[in-house]
Design a protein around this motif. Structure first.
Motif, PDB file in Angstrom:
ATOM      1  N   LEU A   3      56.194  15.650  30.972  1.00  0.00           N
ATOM      2  CA  LEU A   3      56.489  17.041  30.641  1.00  0.00           C
ATOM      3  C   LEU A   3      57.234  17.696  31.793  1.00  0.00           C
ATOM      4  O   LEU A   3      56.919  17.459  32.956  1.00  0.00           O
ATOM      5  N   LEU A   8      55.239  22.385  30.395  1.00  0.00           N
ATOM      6  CA  LEU A   8      53.831  22.504  30.764  1.00  0.00           C
ATOM      7  C   LEU A   8      53.374  23.967  30.716  1.00  0.00           C
ATOM      8  O   LEU A   8      52.292  24.272  30.209  1.00  0.00           O
ATOM      9  N   TYR A  82      49.458  18.803  22.576  1.00  0.00           N
ATOM     10  CA  TYR A  82      50.189  17.723  23.227  1.00  0.00           C
ATOM     11  C   TYR A  82      50.558  16.629  22.223  1.00  0.00           C
ATOM     12  O   TYR A  82      51.696  16.147  22.205  1.00  0.00           O
TER      13      TYR A  82
END
Length: 118
Positions: A3, A8, A82
């Motif tokens: 990421l 993030l 995620y």
């Protein structure tokens, strides 16, 4: 998958808002209600306060415990966001962006309310 810092931050804000939505917001009360018992108690001034207590035992008790824990729900929301970002990026990138903007709005609103009350 790695990421970026921006991804993030966006995911962190989205997880914050989604967790708050599920654990605290009135609009999702219908999701939480099957897993909690309402207990009404009077405080020292005679005002009634309603407490939500997770149901005991079974799957309802387990989910009630999960939903009563901000940190626990946050972990599952992080996993959900995620996984969605990795496996369904076309759907989750806009979703995460919207949740992140809503998270920023919630943080700003809380800060302003806190500032006004002092």
């Amino acid at each position: 998958m790695k990421l970026t810092v921006l991804e993030l931050i966006i995911m962190g804000l989205a997880v914050f808002r989604l967790t708050h939505l599920i654990v605290f917001d009135k609009i999702t009360e219908f999701i939480r209600s099957p897993f909690f018992n309402e207990i009404t108690e009077a405080d020292e001034n005679g005002l009634e306060e309603v407490y939500l207590v997770p149901k005991e035992g079974g799957i309802r008790g387990f989910i009630g415990e999960l939903l009563s824990c901000y940190w626990c729900t946050g972990m599952w929301m992080a996993f959900f966001c995620y996984a969605g970002f990795i496996f369904y990026p076309a759907v989750f990138q806009p979703f995460l962006a919207i949740m992140a903007v809503a998270g920023i709005g919630a943080i700003l609103e809380s800060a302003i309310q806190n500032w006004k009350s002092q």
